[in-house]
Structure formats: structure tokens, C-alpha cells
Design a protein around this motif. Structure first.
Motif, PDB file in Angstrom:
ATOM      1  N   SER A   1       0.841  -1.207   0.000  1.00  0.00           N
ATOM      2  CA  SER A   1       0.000   0.000   0.000  1.00  0.00           C
ATOM      3  C   SER A   1       0.867   1.244   0.000  1.00  0.00           C
ATOM      4  O   SER A   1       0.561   2.232  -0.684  1.00  0.00           O
ATOM      5  CB  SER A   1      -0.912   0.009   1.214  1.00  0.00           C
ATOM      6  OG  SER A   1      -1.829  -1.051   1.146  1.00  0.00           O
TER       7      SER A   1
ATOM      8  N   ASP B   1      -5.766  -0.822  -4.871  1.00  0.00           N
ATOM      9  CA  ASP B   1      -5.216  -1.486  -3.681  1.00  0.00           C
ATOM     10  C   ASP B   1      -6.203  -2.542  -3.221  1.00  0.00           C
ATOM     11  O   ASP B   1      -7.225  -2.245  -2.628  1.00  0.00           O
ATOM     12  CB  ASP B   1      -4.974  -0.440  -2.585  1.00  0.00           C
ATOM     13  CG  ASP B   1      -4.092  -0.992  -1.467  1.00  0.00           C
ATOM     14  OD1 ASP B   1      -3.879  -2.230  -1.452  1.00  0.00           O
ATOM     15  OD2 ASP B   1      -3.639  -0.204  -0.623  1.00  0.00           O
ATOM     16  N   GLU B   2      -5.912  -3.771  -3.540  1.00  0.00           N
ATOM     17  CA  GLU B   2      -6.793  -4.896  -3.272  1.00  0.00           C
ATOM     18  C   GLU B   2      -8.217  -4.610  -3.717  1.00  0.00           C
ATOM     19  O   GLU B   2      -9.151  -4.681  -2.928  1.00  0.00           O
ATOM     20  CB  GLU B   2      -6.768  -5.241  -1.774  1.00  0.00           C
ATOM     21  CG  GLU B   2      -5.342  -5.519  -1.290  1.00  0.00           C
ATOM     22  CD  GLU B   2      -5.313  -6.008   0.154  1.00  0.00           C
ATOM     23  OE1 GLU B   2      -6.213  -6.788   0.506  1.00  0.00           O
ATOM     24  OE2 GLU B   2      -4.406  -5.603   0.899  1.00  0.00           O
TER      25      GLU B   2
HETATM   26 MG   LIG Z   1      -2.268  -2.773   2.240  1.00  0.00          MG
END
Ligand SMILES: [Mg+2]
Ligand SMILES: Nc1ncnc2c1ncn2[C@@H]1O[C@H](COP(=O)(O)OP(=O)(O)O)[C@@H](O)[C@H]1O
Lengths: 387, 231, 399
Positions: free
Chosen positions: B56, B177-178
């Protein structure tokens, strides 16, 4: 019951909101407490120094000294009655004349009325607390006057060495400043009774007669003698009774105004508390559901949230009371309708003011917290499972 | 044309010797350590690695949400490490689309309005804004849900709205992010298909963090980050 | 959709909070308007006074009266050019009457010279036949129509009053009046709650030393623009006499009374600021709470590329709009409660204290402006918080 730390901590978590709420309640409580302290201040300053063994003899229909008139002939008659304290074979007491003069206010537009009292050396004997703090006592028979410390400097001409005009080319010169234990006399101008009677064309009599009784218990007998003579048309009051009546109107007015204003103000504070508590409940739906799932009753939740509201408003109340207390040295000048003239007094802290304002802050907490607390108590334990 | 040249000319993202440290309670934590990364234009890359490895953090640097402690970051031709916050903000509005794991749609706005939101940052008539938002929603296959509020949509649909929002400005780079972290298999597949389509048909450079090996397979390149170092 | 639109939608997100905030703002403004109106009503009443109506009273005190011949001297006053300065003049006494049947109700009782009274107070209207009866009935009284309605008095009624100032009539009889007329007025300069009766009837009844004395003299000067000159001439006329006078035009006279109530007015002003502070707290609370709840949304917007300035103005717009949303019902509520209900009540029942109790346009404007500015200020701290919001930190909380 829910452990109180739970609610205390959640107040801390939402401290910005909580502080805002506390401040709102503090303002309202301070306003109410200050109003009640004003009312108490009026009472205190008017009635301070009232002596049980001093009688005031005035016209039967009069409610105050200004309205009252006692004929010259009646003064001697009153003072010759039995039951009065004696000094060197003479009764302690004498006539006083009360008039009002219109003076320009300093620091405010317009004029207001100031009590002027014509006094004799007998009057001083009846006021053991009165003492000169500056200058000199007015010399009898002259156009000299002294001014109470309360109104000193609040009106044009009321400073040591200055003068006020009451008659053409006969100004009253202020030669002294006196205090009298914070009593209403500190809002008066005192000059020789002869001077005042002449200046105001009141040769025919005085306003009231003040006299010291042989004993405080003797007032009933003395009253019976005076009031039974219908031709005199006079009545007798003990000094404390008389003074209490002089403050009643103004202190009642201040009390009622204080309550009305605080009631409106408190609506704002209550709404503020409700907003805060409403958010506190909305945000903890999951937590509350969990508590319920753990076995806490609806009642426990209700009480927990009411307490949370109460902690905030009572804290606010305490801050408000402290703020009001900080005002207690402030001097206020206001017209007392009972005497038609300005009264200078300080806010007086009183137990009653504190208890009333304190209860008021509790009331704000209960009212502000009630609906959100009910809402909290209705949250289902299933809320714990929702995300 | 040498390999080195093609890297810098055709690079959508170029990171050189980037270090990122966080200081917490007097302790300094080096999350990224002299990291180099070159993502060519039009590449679709998956970034994998254990939790806490700095994925991240790296994405945030690429999106200009955060600044490196040291090192160079060039994204879509802009030297992010040399720009002011205001410059980065303006740059971001035009050059990157971000897709969050938890969608982060504004609940008070409809799908269409959520997509319109980034266009408010550009001078544009409201009709044009609307048209572009409609096109973006059409691309993600939600033209029939334009008036719906987020709470009326499924997770997969919400994420597709978020993707439409990310592409409506026509950015060169899209980062996620994911993006499929909160979704079931089917929804995740749809999102990934969408990414592939954006990459193939519109030539977007996409870099996506994921824990899901199946998702990573869809990307053209898979990179692994471990303890701040790219493997 | 645009940014103000988003601000509006954010406002509606929490209807309960919105309703509470609007109610709080409305009640606070109602209180504010009431306090301001009470303070301003004194100023407002001054606007109804006449610049050419002069009041002459004892210089030192209201407890002392003037010799009756002063009234004649004022009436006949001439300027340096020998032309009259006064075109009408009358004299009056405060009687301090109380009706034993209405012990606790205060009302003004004034003895007025019936032959000249209406030339000075030409706003007072009495039907011709009733005026005729007043002139023919020595103990006749004309009563304000509102006072008559309050006490249920009618023309022809007999009323006995007591006066603590004058006691009983000299001959021992009570002060017995016959109501021969009811008056209304054409201006708020004169209240409709006074009991006027004939001065000669009073003069008959008072003790010898109070005879032929007048409480004050009311006159109309020939020219309103010369008020200062005429009042100075009046005072100069009696400068060498035993009793000096203070002559003032009605507006100045009225203003003088401000001194008696100035502390109450000052307290009410302070209170009107305190209620604004409470208003500010309500708004600050509501807006900071909303913003706090939406921190993540603002973080995402920042991530998308919205500038700190844009987000801050979004929040300021929202807080100002909430304040306005409360200000509108507040103004409507104030109009209904203060202007209509309270205004009517006070003007009819307490005209002696509040001859005019109406909300001024400026007070509404002041209320709305205060709410707007306070709303804007209430949003400043939350706006700054969001402007400084660290995107990475906040997104991390979610992701
Ligand atoms: Mg993360
Ligand atoms: N703002 C921050 N302050 C302090 N530490 C941080 C911050 N952001 C990330 N970290 C730390 O950096 C490391 C990498 O975090 P992150 O990039 O979120 O990992 P990943 O996304 O790979 O799970 C973690 O140890 C995390 O605790």
C-alpha cells in the motif's frame, strides 16, 4: 448496570462534541444563576442592617418612604409614646424626609432618580454601621451633603467636592462619602433634614419617623398605640419588615425574568445535548447491540445513556456556577420601582441560587438525554451481528 | 533502441532508489528500501506480498498520496518527489485513477453522480460531464444503474462504479489497492475482466495490489514485494 | 450535480440531527429577536414622539410640582420679535389613582385641563357628544378604549379611585368619577390605557397647600425646528424664580427616561449576545459531528484530486446552509410570536412600558446575518481539519 467507565470513556472519545455541549449548558446555568444572584443581591442590599428594634412610622396608605408624609405635629406625638428607648431622658428617634432628585447618569444616556434623605443626628444613632469613609460629615444647617459609596461617581455631580443643584443658587456640596455595611443607604444622598425640607418646600412635615424601641418585642404594643389613633392615620412597621417589602418587587422581577430567559436559553442547550447524545447512540449501535447480547437489560442501557448526558450537563452546570460566582463582585445599578430611584448592589451568591441552577442543569441533562437514551434502549441485540 | 532507453521513454511509472520511512513513537521503520521499479506504458501489473510488506505504501507513493523519504518517482512524466502538494493534487486529478478496496463511494450521490465527481475538478459543462460519466458507466456495464444510490448496489457493482469514477478522467495510470479484496469470486472476476479490458482496449497502465493468485494471473506482470524489496 | 448540490445532500443525510439543529437555531433566533426588540422598542417609541411638543417640569425632581401660573406664562411666551412661541399649551397632574376593584392592575391616572388638553394631544380622538359631556361634567373622565375594555368599563359608569398621593378629598368624600367618554388615538405617541379626568375637579379636592399646582406643562411650539430655542426660552423665563424648570421636546424628554431602564436594557443586550454564543455552539456541534463521521469520504475525495480548498468550502457551504435553514423558520417564528402575538399583547396591556413592541425589519436582517456568519464560523474548525486531512492515514483505516 453498565460499568460507568464505559459511558465516561465514550464521552472522552467524543470530547469535542462533549465540550461544546458542556459549554452550552454552562452558559445557560451561568445566566440563571446570575439572575438569581441579582435578585438575592437586591434583597440583601436593601434589607442588610435592618434592626428588629427599630420602628418606622409612616402614613397608613403609603407603600414607601417617598409616598409617605407625617405632619410636623404628629412627629412629637409619636416620639412621646411609651415603649421607645431613651437616652438622657429623650426618646431615640426622629423624622426623616425622603425625596428623589433626577440626575444625569455617567456612562449611560439619560437621567435617573436618586434618593435624597434629610437626616438628623438621631438618624445616625439608628444606623450603627454608618461611617464616613472620606471627607467630613455635613455640618447641620448648611447646604452640605454626603453621598453613599454605592452611587459615588455614577451620576453627574456625585463626587467628593462636586455639587448638585436643588434650588436656585443653593447647590448642595458633597463633602463626605459614607458606607453603611452595603445597605440601600449607600445608594442615597444625605443632607441635613432642615436643608432638604426647605429645598423641597416640605415645611409641613417629614416623610417618616424612625425610632428605637425599648425592646424588639415591644413593637406590637407600640403599634397598637399608634395605629389605634385613626386621626393620625399612621402605621408602624419594624425595619426588617419594611425593608423586605422594598426589595420585593425588583427581586421578583429579576427572578421571573431570569427564569423566562433561562427557559428559552435552555431549549438551545437541551437541543445541543440531544444532538450530541443522538450521535453517540447512532455511532454505537453495534456496541449497544453487543451489550444487549451480553445480557444487559434495556433499562441498564437507558440509564447508562441518561447518565452519560447527565455527566455532561452537570459538568456544564458546575462550570456555569463558577462563572456566575466570578461575577459576584460586579456592582449593578438599577432602578428600584419601590423607591423610584437607583439602587446599587452586588450579585449575592446564595444557596438557593446554586441549588436552583444546579437542578436546572440536571433537568437539561434528563430532557436532552431522554429521547436518545430511549432510542439506545430499543436497539436489538441482533445489531451486534450487523457490520 | 537499448533496453535502458526503452525503460525510461516508454515508462508510465519509473521509481529509482526510493526509500520510505515512517517514524512512530521515536522509532523509525524503513518500509521501502532503495526500491527501483519501472512499469512500461500499457502494462497490467499485479503486486503481491505478505501483509505489511509495503504494498500500500508503494501504491500511495505512485498515486502521489504520500511522498518518499528519498529517491525519484516519475509517474506519467511527472516528477512527484519534486512537486508541491498543490501541484500533485492537480496532477492526480488528471493522471491517475484510484480504486479502493472498500469502494469509498459517497453514499449521498447516485452512481452517475459519483462518477461525475472527479469531473467537477475540470472545466466542463454539466451536460458534457454527464455524458462522460454515462460513457464511463457504460464501459463498466452499469448504464442501467445510473440513478441508483450505492446502498442499492451489490459490492461488485459498487466497485464497478468506483472503477468508472477512476477512469472518467481518462487517466493514463490506474491503481488499485486490493480492489477485489472485499468481493466474492464471481464479482472479483468481473472486476478483473474489466481491468483487462481497460488495459487492452484503452491502453491503460494498471498496477494492482492483490493477495489472490488467481487475480494476479490476469495481469501481464506479477511482482512480489518482501520486506520493502521487490523480488 | 455540483459541489453546492453535494453540500445540500450532505445536510439531509441525518434528518434527526438536521431537525434538531434547525429547531435549535430557530429557537435561539426567536430568543434573540425578542431580546433585541425589547431593547429597540424604546428607541422605536421615540420615533412616534413629536418634535414640536414640549414638556416642562420641575428642574430637580418629579416629586415636586409647579405653580399653576407657570402654565399661563409658558402659554403666553413670546420670542425676541414679540411673536408667540407657543401655539397651544395645557397642564397635567399625576394622580396615582388606584381602583380598589383592580388592586393589582396598574394604570395611569392623569388630571388634565379639559379646555386645552386636546389642542396639545390632538392624536386623542373623542366622539363629539362625549366631549360635550366631558366639558359639562365636573367629575367626568375619559378613558382609553383599551383600558375600558380591560376593566369592562362603559360610558356612564361610576368609578371611585383612591390616591396615596392626595389622600381623600378635602371634604372627606371619596374621589368619585363618572366615565363620560372613551378615547382612541391616531398615533402611538399616546397610549390607550390612561384614565384622564378634569384638572379642576382634582384642584377642588386637594388640600390647601396642593391647590393650584401643576405636575407638568405640555405645549406645542409654533415650529418644530425651533424646539431647542423655545425650550431654552421657557427655562430662561423661570430662571430667576424660586422654582426652576426643565423644558424638553418630547423626544428628548422620552430619551431621558432611558436612564432609568438603561441597566435592564444593557443586561438584555448582553443576553442577546449570549444566545448567539449558544447558537454558535449548536451549529459547531452539529457540523463538527457530521464532518467527523464523513472523514473517509473527504479522504477519498482528496485522493481523487479535490483540493483542500475545495473541500473546505464544501464544508463551509454546508454549515452556512444549515444555519440559514434554521434562520428561515426562526424569522417566521419570530414574526408570529414576537411581532404578532407578543406585540399585540404588550401594546394593549403594557403600553405604558412598551408603547411600541414590533420587530423591526433590521432585527430580522440582523438575526439572519448573525446566523449566517455564525454558521460560517462554526464550519471553520471542521473545514481546517478536513483541509489538513492526511489521505494516506485515513485510507489506511479502511483498507
Ligand atoms: Mg495494504
Ligand atoms: N502512516 C504510517 N505510519 C506508520 N507506519 C506505517 C504507516 N503506513 C504504513 N506503515 C507501516 O508500514 C508497513 C507497510 O504497510 P503497508 O504498506 O500498508 O503494507 P501492506 O499494504 O503491504 O500490507 C507496515 O508495517 C505498516 O505498519
Amino acid at each position: 448496570m453498565i460499568p460507568y467507565q464505559y459511558n465516561l470513556r465514550s464521552i472522552w472519545v467524543r470530547r469535542v462534541t462533549a465540550i461544546i455541549t458542556v459549554l452550552g449548558v454552562a452558559l445557560v446555568t451561568a445566566v440563571l444563576a446570575a439572575a438569581l444572584m441579582l435578585a438575592a443581591g437586591v434583597k440583601k442590599s436593601v434589607s442588610v442592617g435592618g434592626q428588629d428594634d427599630v420602628a418606622i412610622i409612616m402614613r397608613a396608605g403609603a407603600t414607601g418612604e417617598l409616598e409617605s408624609g407625617v405632619d410636623e405635629s404628629a412627629v412629637g406625638l409619636v416620639l412621646s409614646q411609651p415603649g421607645l428607648a431613651q437616652e438622657n431622658g429623650k426618646p431615640i428617634g426622629g423624622g426623616e424626609i425622603v425625596v428623589v432628585v433626577a440626575l444625569d447618569k455617567l456612562g449611560a444616556i439619560g437621567f435617573s432618580n436618586v434618593n435624597m434623605r434629610g437626616y438628623s443626628d438621631q438618624s445616625l444613632k439608628l444606623r450603627p454601621n454608618l461611617k464616613l469613609v472620606e471627607g467630613a460629615l455635613p455640618k447641620p444647617g448648611t447646604d452640605e451633603a454626603m453621598v453613599g459609596r454605592g452611587i459615588l461617581g455614577r451620576f453627574k455631580g456625585l463626587t467628593l467636592g462636586d455639587q448638585i443643584s436643588v434650588r436656585k443658587n443653593r447647590p448642595l456640596r458633597i463633602v463626605g462619602v459614607f458606607e453603611d455595611g452595603g445597605s440601600g443607604a449607600e445608594s442615597e444622598i444625605w443632607a441635613d433634614v432642615v436643608t432638604v425640607r426647605a429645598a423641597f418646600g416640605r415645611q409641613s412635615g417629614v416623610s417618616v419617623v424612625r425610632a428605637r424601641l425599648a425592646s424588639a418585642g415591644g413593637i406590637e404594643a407600640f403599634r397598637a398605640v399608634i395605629e389605634s389613633d385613626k386621626r393620625l392615620g399612621l402605621k408602624v412597621k419594624s425595619e426588617p419588615d419594611f425593608l423586605a417589602a422594598q426589595s420585593e418587587g425588583l427581586s421578583k422581577f429579576l427572578t421571573i425574568m431570569g427564569f423566562i430567559v433561562s427557559l428559552f436559553f435552555s431549549l438551545g442547550a437541551i437541543i445541543g445535548a440531544t444532538i450530541t447524545m443522538h450521535a453517540a447512540v447512532a455511532h454505537r449501535t453495534r456496541e449497544i447491540g453487543t451489550l444487549r447480547a451480553l445480557g444487559f437489560s434495556r433499562y441498564a442501557i437507558l440509564m447508562g445513556f441518561l447518565m452519560e448526558a447527565l455527566v455532561m450537563t452537570v459538568t456544564g452546570g458546575a462550570i456555569g456556577l463558577l462563572a456566575a460566582l466570578a461575577l459576584s463582585s460586579t456592582k449593578i445599578s438599577m432602578m428600584n420601582p419601590a423607591t423610584w430611584s437607583e439602587l446599587v448592589f452586588a450579585l449575592a451568591p446564595s444557596t438557593q441560587a446554586f441549588v436552583t441552577a444546579g437542578l436546572f442543569s440536571v433537568g437539561m441533562g434528563l430532557l436532552g438525554g431522554f429521547l436518545p437514551a430511549v432510542r439506545a434502549s430499543r436497539i436489538s441485540p441482533l445489531a451486534a451481528l450487523r457490520s | 533502441m537499448s533496453a535502458e532507453q526503452s525503460k525510461s521513454v516508454g515508462s508510465a511509472i519509473s521509481i529509482k532508489g526510493v526509500v520510505k520511512e515512517f517514524t512512530r513513537g521515536g522509532q523509525t521503520l524503513r518500509v521501502l528500501d532503495s526500491l527501483d521499479l519501472h512499469v512500461p506504458e500499457g502494462s497490467f501489473e499485479a503486486l503481491m506480498g505478505p501483509s505489511g510488506s509495503g504494498k500500500s505504501t508503494l501504491l500511495n507513493l505512485i498515486a502521489g498520496l504520500d511522498k518518499p523519504t528519498s529517491g525519484e518517482i516519475t509517474v506519467a512524466g511527472a516528477r512527484l518527489d519534486k512537486m508541491s502538494d498543490a501541484e500533485i493534487t492537480a496532477w492526480r486529478a488528471a493522471n491517475v485513477g484510484i480504486v479502493f478496496q472498500s469502494y469509498n463511494l459517497l453514499p449521498v450521490l447516485t452512481a452517475l453522480e459519483n462518477v461525475e465527481l472527479p469531473l467537477l475538478l475540470h472545466k466542463m459543462t454539466s451536460a458534457e460531464r454527464k455524458k462522460r460519466a454515462q460513457i464511463a458507466l457504460d464501459i463498466v456495464g452499469l448504464s442501467d444503474r445510473m440513478g441508483h444510490y450505492p446502498r442499492m448496489l451489490s459490492g461488485g457493482q459498487e466497485q464497478r462504479v468506483a472503477i468508472a469514477r477512476a477512469i472518467v478522467n481518462d487517466p493514463k495510470v490506474i491503481i488499485g489497492d486490493e480492489p477485489t479484496g472485499d468481493l466474492d469470486r464471481n464479482s472479483a472476476d468481473e472486476i478483473l475482466k474489466l481491468f483487462e479490458q481497460l488495459n487492452r482496449e484503452l491502453g491503460k497502465t494498471i498496477i494492482m495490489v492483490t493477495h489472490d493468485p488467481e487475480a494476479a494471473e490476469r495481469a501481464t506482470v506479477i511482482r512480489r514485494l518482501n520486506k520493502g524489496v521487490l523480488a | 450535480m455540483n459541489l453546492p448540490g453535494l453540500a445540500v445532500r450532505n445536510i439531509y443525510r441525518n434528518p434527526v440531527r438536521l431537525a434538531l439543529t434547525v429547531a435549535g437555531v430557530a429557537v435561539a433566533l426567536l430568543t434573540f429577536v425578542t431580546l433585541r426588540t425589547a431593547v429597540m422598542s424604546w428607541d422605536e417609541a421615540k420615533n412616534y414622539t413629536l418634535k414640536d411638543r414640549l414638556v416642562t417640569r420641575h428642574k430637580v425632581t418629579f416629586v415636586m410640582d409647579l405653580p399653576k401660573n407657570y402654565a399661563d406664562d409658558v402659554r403666553d411666551l413670546k420670542g425676541a420679535d414679540g411673536k408667540p412661541l407657543i401655539r397651544a399649551s395645557t397642564f397635567l397632574n399625576w394622580f396615582g389613582g388606584k381602583d380598589p376593584a383592580h388592586e393589582n392592575d396598574f394604570f395611569a391616572t392623569i388630571a388634565a385641563d379639559h379646555t386645552t388638553f386636546l389642542t396639545v394631544y390632538d392624536e386623542i380622538k373623542i366622539p363629539d357628544d362625549q366631549l360635550k359631556a366631558f366639558n359639562e361634567t365636573r367629575n367626568g373622565a375619559v378613558v382609553g378604549d383599551l383600558l375600558a375594555a380591560k376593566f369592562n368599563w362603559k360610558v356612564g359608569d361610576n368609578v371611585t379611585l383612591e390616591s396615596p398621593i392626595f389622600g381623600a378629598r378635602e371634604n372627606g368624600e371619596p374621589w368619585a368619577f363618572k366615565i363620560v367618554g372613551l378615547y382612541s388615538t391616531t398615533s402611538k405617541a399616546v397610549d390607550r390605557l390612561t384614565f384622564y379626568f378634569r384638572w379642576d375637579y382634582m384642584n377642588d379636592g386637594v388640600r390647601a397647600e396642593a391647590k393650584d399646582r401643576v405636575g407638568w406643562i405640555a405645549s406645542r411650539s409654533v415650529d418644530a425646528a425651533r424646539a431647542a430655542e423655545v425650550t431654552a426660552a421657557i427655562d430662561k423665563r423661570f430662571d430667576d424664580a424660586d422654582t426652576q424648570t426643565l423644558a424638553q421636546d418630547e423626544a428628548t424628554f422620552f430619551q431621558g427616561f432611558m436612564g432609568m431602564v438603561s441597566s435592564v436594557l444593557a443586561i438584555m443586550s448582553y443576553l442577546s449576545y449570549i444566545i448567539l454564543a449558544i447558537l454558535g455552539l449548536i451549529l459547531a456541534n452539529a457540523i463538527s459531528m457530521s464532518v467527523r463521521e464523513r472523514t473517509n469520504e473527504y479522504a477519498s475525495m482528496k485522493a481523487i484530486g479535490f483540493r483542500a480548498k475545495t473541500l473546505a468550502s464544501l464544508i463551509l457551504t454546508e454549515s452556512t446552509l444549515i444555519a440559514l435553514a434554521g434562520a428561515i423558520p426562526g424569522v417566521i417564528l419570530s414574526y408570529l410570536i414576537v411581532d404578532v402575538a407578543l406585540g399585540d399583547f404588550l401594546e394593549y396591556n403594557l403600553a405604558n412600558f412598551f408603547p411600541v413592541f414590533r420587530v423591526k425589519f433590521w432585527t430580522y436582517a440582523e438575526a439572519v446575518a448573525a446566523a449566517t456568519v455564525i454558521g460560517l464560523f462554526a464550519g471553520i474548525v471542521p473545514a481546517l481539519t478536513v483541509a489538513r486531512l492526511n489521505v494516506v492515514e485515513n485510507l489506511r483505516r479502511v483498507a
